[in-house]
Design an enzyme around this catalytic site. Sequence first.
Site, PDB file in Angstrom:
ATOM      1  N   ARG A  50       0.849  -1.182   0.000  1.00 46.83           N
ATOM      2  CA  ARG A  50       0.000   0.000   0.000  1.00 46.83           C
ATOM      3  C   ARG A  50       0.898   1.250   0.000  1.00 46.83           C
ATOM      4  O   ARG A  50       2.106   1.167   0.113  1.00 46.83           O
ATOM      5  CB  ARG A  50      -0.935   0.005   1.210  1.00 46.83           C
ATOM      6  CG  ARG A  50      -0.256  -0.448   2.488  1.00 46.83           C
ATOM      7  CD  ARG A  50      -0.791   0.198   3.717  1.00 46.83           C
ATOM      8  NE  ARG A  50      -0.674   1.643   3.655  1.00 46.83           N
ATOM      9  CZ  ARG A  50       0.446   2.311   3.896  1.00 46.83           C
ATOM     10  NH1 ARG A  50       1.569   1.667   4.169  1.00 46.83           N
ATOM     11  NH2 ARG A  50       0.457   3.622   3.837  1.00 46.83           N
ATOM     12  N   GLY A  51       0.238   2.411  -0.150  1.00 43.85           N
ATOM     13  CA  GLY A  51       0.964   3.667  -0.276  1.00 43.85           C
ATOM     14  C   GLY A  51       1.109   4.002  -1.744  1.00 43.85           C
ATOM     15  O   GLY A  51       1.538   3.153  -2.539  1.00 43.85           O
ATOM     16  N   ASP A 243      -2.259  10.923  -2.221  1.00 46.12           N
ATOM     17  CA  ASP A 243      -2.430   9.854  -3.195  1.00 46.12           C
ATOM     18  C   ASP A 243      -2.683  10.397  -4.597  1.00 46.12           C
ATOM     19  O   ASP A 243      -2.415   9.714  -5.583  1.00 46.12           O
ATOM     20  CB  ASP A 243      -3.572   8.939  -2.779  1.00 46.12           C
ATOM     21  CG  ASP A 243      -3.185   8.071  -1.599  1.00 46.12           C
ATOM     22  OD1 ASP A 243      -2.776   6.916  -1.829  1.00 46.12           O
ATOM     23  OD2 ASP A 243      -3.257   8.547  -0.463  1.00 46.12           O
ATOM     24  N   ASN A 253      -6.142  12.259  -0.131  1.00 43.35           N
ATOM     25  CA  ASN A 253      -5.287  11.493   0.775  1.00 43.35           C
ATOM     26  C   ASN A 253      -6.181  10.658   1.691  1.00 43.35           C
ATOM     27  O   ASN A 253      -7.412  10.712   1.619  1.00 43.35           O
ATOM     28  CB  ASN A 253      -4.388  12.431   1.591  1.00 43.35           C
ATOM     29  CG  ASN A 253      -3.272  11.681   2.311  1.00 43.35           C
ATOM     30  OD1 ASN A 253      -2.562  10.875   1.701  1.00 43.35           O
ATOM     31  ND2 ASN A 253      -3.107  11.931   3.589  1.00 43.35           N
TER      32      ASN A 253
END
Length: 348
Positions: A50-51, A243, A253
């Site tokens: 993730r990220g 994001d 985000n």
Amino acid sequence: MRQDAPAEPIAWSDRGVRILDQTLLPNEERYLDIDSIDQMVEAIRSLRVRGAPLIGIAAAMGLAAAADAQAQRALLNQEWLESALADLESSRPTAVNLRWALDRMRQVVADRSNGGRSAHDVVTALRAEAQRVWDIEAGMCRAIGEYGATLLEPGFTVLTHCNTGRLATGGLGTALAAIYVAFEEEEKGIDVVVTETRPLRQGARLTAWELVQAGIPVRVIADSAAASLMAAAEIDIVMTGADRIARNGDVANKIGTYALAVLARAHGIPFFVAAPRSTIDPTIESGDAIPIEYRGGEELDAAPGAAVVNPAFDVTPADLVSGIVTDAGIVTPPLEEGILEVLAAPSR
């Protein structure tokens, strides 16, 4: 800072791509080997990896590893490559780094179809491009850290949200990179407060774990405690990741970021966003056009029979953002003008 080698969230392996399963942290460090598109799509959708930057890196590496497995079975062809790209791109809708990375891989696939290269040559080219994606993101993270650290004055208490470090980027991080670099300058005495980050507690589980590993003092608070700490003058600056950033500076985000920006404005606290240029999407004018991912109700604790609404992200309007820390410098209002300037700037 502690000198122990930090856990790496992703790596090449003899069996394809090895990822650290982040759903099990901090209780267990388990690594998974991936060599198929289905496996990588599942890992991204389930948040095992993730990220925003790391999702792009993982998708690119996953494509290269799966293409290698297909080539070994003499099954690699243009139709499979195009289908694989589409499946990976659909795995999560909000983070634009995924599209950025896969567009680079798509160009390799296009070159293959035009050049008539062998399957081996295509796999070699895909792996090389995936490694370039990783290297570019890691380089941008270091630059973000150096720029962001200039905003953290000695003795500052930094409030951050969700996870923006190695586990999210494949490099030093974004908002956490600024904290890492500032902490290296020991005389600054930076203090870190991290929100628990409901519903999946990425702050309490992941960011706190990273900072403890690095030997950096950290305090975890419930998301709803942020206002009280701000009112008590315990927070000097808020710094989050992103994001996707629209051309006008609106920021998507992790859910809860918008609330922190509103609270920061109400208490006169600067609110900064840290993100690589790969997170900026100049094709969309504002945050209204950013697709927001909604996740399953099982991620929230609710009484049986209750309906659940679970947006994974929110959009913070540009006028609440004090500045955006990029790998090409810090963008300050007017954000749209500065965003276009950093996008045109050469890489470091």
